[in-house]
Enzyme design. Structure first.
Site, PDB file in Angstrom:
ATOM      1  N   ARG A  23     -52.805 -10.968 -13.000  1.00 52.25           N
ATOM      2  CA  ARG A  23     -53.299  -9.825 -13.782  1.00 52.25           C
ATOM      3  C   ARG A  23     -53.339 -10.179 -15.262  1.00 52.25           C
ATOM      4  O   ARG A  23     -54.285  -9.864 -15.966  1.00 52.25           O
ATOM      5  CB  ARG A  23     -52.367  -8.629 -13.559  1.00 52.25           C
ATOM      6  CG  ARG A  23     -53.027  -7.287 -13.702  1.00 52.25           C
ATOM      7  CD  ARG A  23     -52.082  -6.175 -13.307  1.00 52.25           C
ATOM      8  NE  ARG A  23     -51.763  -6.178 -11.894  1.00 52.25           N
ATOM      9  CZ  ARG A  23     -50.538  -6.030 -11.381  1.00 52.25           C
ATOM     10  NH1 ARG A  23     -49.488  -5.881 -12.153  1.00 52.25           N
ATOM     11  NH2 ARG A  23     -50.356  -6.044 -10.086  1.00 52.25           N
ATOM     12  N   CYS A  45     -37.842  -1.832   3.693  1.00 55.01           N
ATOM     13  CA  CYS A  45     -37.047  -0.616   3.436  1.00 55.01           C
ATOM     14  C   CYS A  45     -37.527   0.552   4.293  1.00 55.01           C
ATOM     15  O   CYS A  45     -36.775   1.478   4.596  1.00 55.01           O
ATOM     16  CB  CYS A  45     -37.139  -0.209   1.969  1.00 55.01           C
ATOM     17  SG  CYS A  45     -36.928  -1.578   0.832  1.00 55.01           S
ATOM     18  N   ARG A  72     -58.025 -10.643  -4.941  1.00 59.06           N
ATOM     19  CA  ARG A  72     -57.567 -10.659  -6.339  1.00 59.06           C
ATOM     20  C   ARG A  72     -57.342 -12.081  -6.843  1.00 59.06           C
ATOM     21  O   ARG A  72     -56.707 -12.283  -7.876  1.00 59.06           O
ATOM     22  CB  ARG A  72     -56.293  -9.831  -6.469  1.00 59.06           C
ATOM     23  CG  ARG A  72     -56.562  -8.343  -6.355  1.00 59.06           C
ATOM     24  CD  ARG A  72     -55.256  -7.579  -6.339  1.00 59.06           C
ATOM     25  NE  ARG A  72     -55.440  -6.170  -6.653  1.00 59.06           N
ATOM     26  CZ  ARG A  72     -55.756  -5.234  -5.767  1.00 59.06           C
ATOM     27  NH1 ARG A  72     -55.944  -5.568  -4.508  1.00 59.06           N
ATOM     28  NH2 ARG A  72     -55.897  -3.980  -6.126  1.00 59.06           N
ATOM     29  N   VAL A  82     -43.124 -23.492   4.113  1.00 51.32           N
ATOM     30  CA  VAL A  82     -42.806 -24.622   3.228  1.00 51.32           C
ATOM     31  C   VAL A  82     -41.549 -25.286   3.778  1.00 51.32           C
ATOM     32  O   VAL A  82     -40.526 -24.637   3.996  1.00 51.32           O
ATOM     33  CB  VAL A  82     -42.620 -24.160   1.773  1.00 51.32           C
ATOM     34  CG1 VAL A  82     -42.113 -25.302   0.907  1.00 51.32           C
ATOM     35  CG2 VAL A  82     -43.935 -23.617   1.231  1.00 51.32           C
ATOM     36  N   ASP A 287     -34.138 -11.602  -2.881  1.00 53.48           N
ATOM     37  CA  ASP A 287     -32.905 -11.741  -2.100  1.00 53.48           C
ATOM     38  C   ASP A 287     -32.337 -13.161  -2.097  1.00 53.48           C
ATOM     39  O   ASP A 287     -31.228 -13.369  -1.613  1.00 53.48           O
ATOM     40  CB  ASP A 287     -33.162 -11.336  -0.645  1.00 53.48           C
ATOM     41  CG  ASP A 287     -33.291  -9.835  -0.470  1.00 53.48           C
ATOM     42  OD1 ASP A 287     -33.223  -9.109  -1.466  1.00 53.48           O
ATOM     43  OD2 ASP A 287     -33.470  -9.407   0.688  1.00 53.48           O
TER      44      ASP A 287
END
Ligand SMILES: Cc1cc2nc3c(=O)[nH]c(=O)nc-3n(C[C@H](O)[C@H](O)[C@H](O)COP(=O)(O)OP(=O)(O)OC[C@H]3O[C@@H](n4cnc5c(N)ncnc54)[C@H](O)[C@@H]3O)c2cc1C
Length: 460
Positions: A23, A45, A72, A82, A287
């Site tokens: 952005r 969540c 985008r 990975v 996390d």
């Protein structure tokens, strides 16, 4: 020259970083992201509320699909893991899980947002059919399909933390008889024992069988391979379905393999710009990192989506040449089980002791609206303040509708290192449908300030 950014992990932290950098910097950055799972930018969540039936469709939990990210300008590779980071060469090795092919991708900057792995003690029978985790949307879908197909009558939730109690509610809402088993002396050990005991009582009031001080030793399956009981040191608990909510630890195997520095809790350590300590082109968030608790001054692993999203935003700004920082946390969290709301911020008594504070505590019973107002609900506020300075150290709330989000006032006061005496003057909103004339937070602050004064008098 275009900066090439590789992102590992396409959920809250990783894709917030990617989207923010794109952005701001536009074509000045080329972003390649790898996600080993099947969804991007999703809300784990929301899983308990989806299983409960509050949220209708899986799609409602997806904030941005892989196609939307690609539109985008982010080159997002799904089902691609990975496997290795070579920091010296500035290259990651990524494996396309469907095609079984690996490729090497160069980077100028690397974002590690690999999240957490669920804790799974090696208990016998844990792989039986009917035993579920709830870490990913695929886990949630598998549990929902099973509830639909097998129509279990008895469920055991292992772990009485916030995910355990939210899942207990979800199962109650399916009409299933629920037992929650926890090896600790109370559910919600993120609260002090007295407040945890209030949660325990309320859960039993809802009809949930709560077994504390009970360690699970394994799972027994029937001849069909499906779980039929949970084995504990205190005996066997019949179960047609089991949900595991045993917490998570940072997913840092990849980072460890690249010799990146890990903290005491196994998470990556970063500076306030979320740059991995000692690395100028490696960033990490969510996390998989440890965060500084601004009240105790100690690092912690606090795996919450609210932090992961902020980390991602901060990383994105800094990658794009702008500036943003994440100074740390004060330990705010909120949850619910059926109509009971539970919230906490700052230090529990044992944290305060460990951090070297002398403290006073007060606990007040109050109501969510004016006492005479229809629908007013009970709420309990516990407040902890430093003994002689009166600095606010922590607040815990247990109560019914309208209780929990009052924790944000306390979190803001903590963030600004306010004393409880200063808090007594806070200009909090009042009208009978919203609060008593003295908001429960103000009542607790007044009583805590009085306790601090008494402690001071006692010293003279
Ligand atoms: C049931 C449940 C309820 C929750 N409720 C709340 C709540 O109410 N409030 C709150 O604040 N938080 C809540 N959380 C926590 C929140 O969901 C997490 O903190 C948040 O998702 C962390 O975001 P993240 O991007 O760091 O990690 P994750 O969401 O775990 O994303 C990491 C991604 O990296 C991918 N990945 C890992 N390793 C690799 C690799 N080597 N290659 C490619 N991809 C890889 C993973 O597949 C994963 O998609 C809840 C979590 C669960 C499970």
């Amino acid at each position: 020259m275009t900066e090439r950014i590789v992102v590992i992990g396409a959920d809250a932290a990783g894709m917030s970083a990617a989207a923010q950098a794109k952005r701001i910097a536009g074509d000045a950055v080329e972003i390649v992201a790898f996600e080993r799972g099947t969804h991007s930018s999703y809300s784990a969540c929301g899983i308990p509320y989806w299983v409960a039936g509050d949220v209708g469709e899986l799609e409602h939990l997806i904030a941005r699909s892989p196609e939307e990210h690609r539109r985008r300008g982010i080159d997002l590779h799904m089902r691609t893991e990975v496997e290795e980071i070579d920091l010296g060469a500035g290259v990651v090795t990524a494996r396309d899980l469907a095609a079984g092919r690996s490729s090497r991708e160069g980077f100028d900057s690397l974002v590690i947002a690999t999240g957490a792995v669920p804790v799974r003690p090696p208990l016998p029978g844990a792989d039986a059919a009917g035993v579920f985790g709830v870490q990913t949307l695929d886990d949630g879908a598998a549990l929902l399909a099973d509830l639909d197909r097998a129509r279990p009558r008895r469920a055991v939730v292992v772990g009485g933390g916030y995910i355990g109690i939210e899942m207990a509610e979800a199962l109650v809402r399916h009409g299933v008889a629920v037992t929650v088993v926890d090896q600790d002396a109370q559910p919600m050990t993120t609260l002090d024992p007295d407040m945890g005991a209030a949660v325990h009582r309320a859960m039993e009031g809802i009809g949930i069988d709560v077994r504390t001080d009970t360690a699970v030793t394994g799972f027994e399956a029937g001849g069909d391979g499906r779980v039929r009981s949970v084995e504990t040191a205190d005996g066997s608990i019949p179960a047609d379905v089991v949900v595991l909510g045993l917490g998570v630890r940072p997913n840092t195997a990849l980072a460890r393999g690249a010799d990146l520095p890990l903290g005491d809790h196994g998470g990556l350590r970063t500076n306030v710009q979320m740059q991995v300590m000692g690395q100028d082109r490696v960033w990490a968030g969510g996390d998989c990192v440890e965060v500084l608790n601004l009240v105790s001054g100690q690092y912690q692993h606090v795996p919450l989506g609210t932090h992961a999203n902020k980390h991602g935003r901060v990383i994105g700004h800094n990658l794009a040449g702008s500036y943003a920082s994440f100074p740390g946390v004060v330990g705010t969290a909120v949850s619910k089980v059926c109509h009971l709301e539970i919230a906490r911020t700052g230090l529990r008594e044992r944290d305060a002791t460990r951090a070297g504070f002398e403290y006073v505590t007060v606990t007040v019973q109050s109501t969510t609206k004016a006492g005479y107002f229809p629908g007013t609900q009970q709420m309990t506020v516990k407040m902890i303040a430093e003994r002689l300075t009166g600095r606010l150290l922590g607040v815990q709330i247990v109560g019914y509708e309208g209780s929990a989000k009052r924790i944000d006032t306390a979190a803001t006061a903590l963030w600004n290192r306010m004393t409880v005496e200063e808090m007594t003057a806070l200009d909090l909103a009042y009208a009978p449908p919203f609060a008593p004339v003295w908001d429960p937070i103000l009542v607790a602050a007044r009583q805590a300030a009085a306790a601090v004064r008494r402690a001071g008098d006692g010293r003279r």
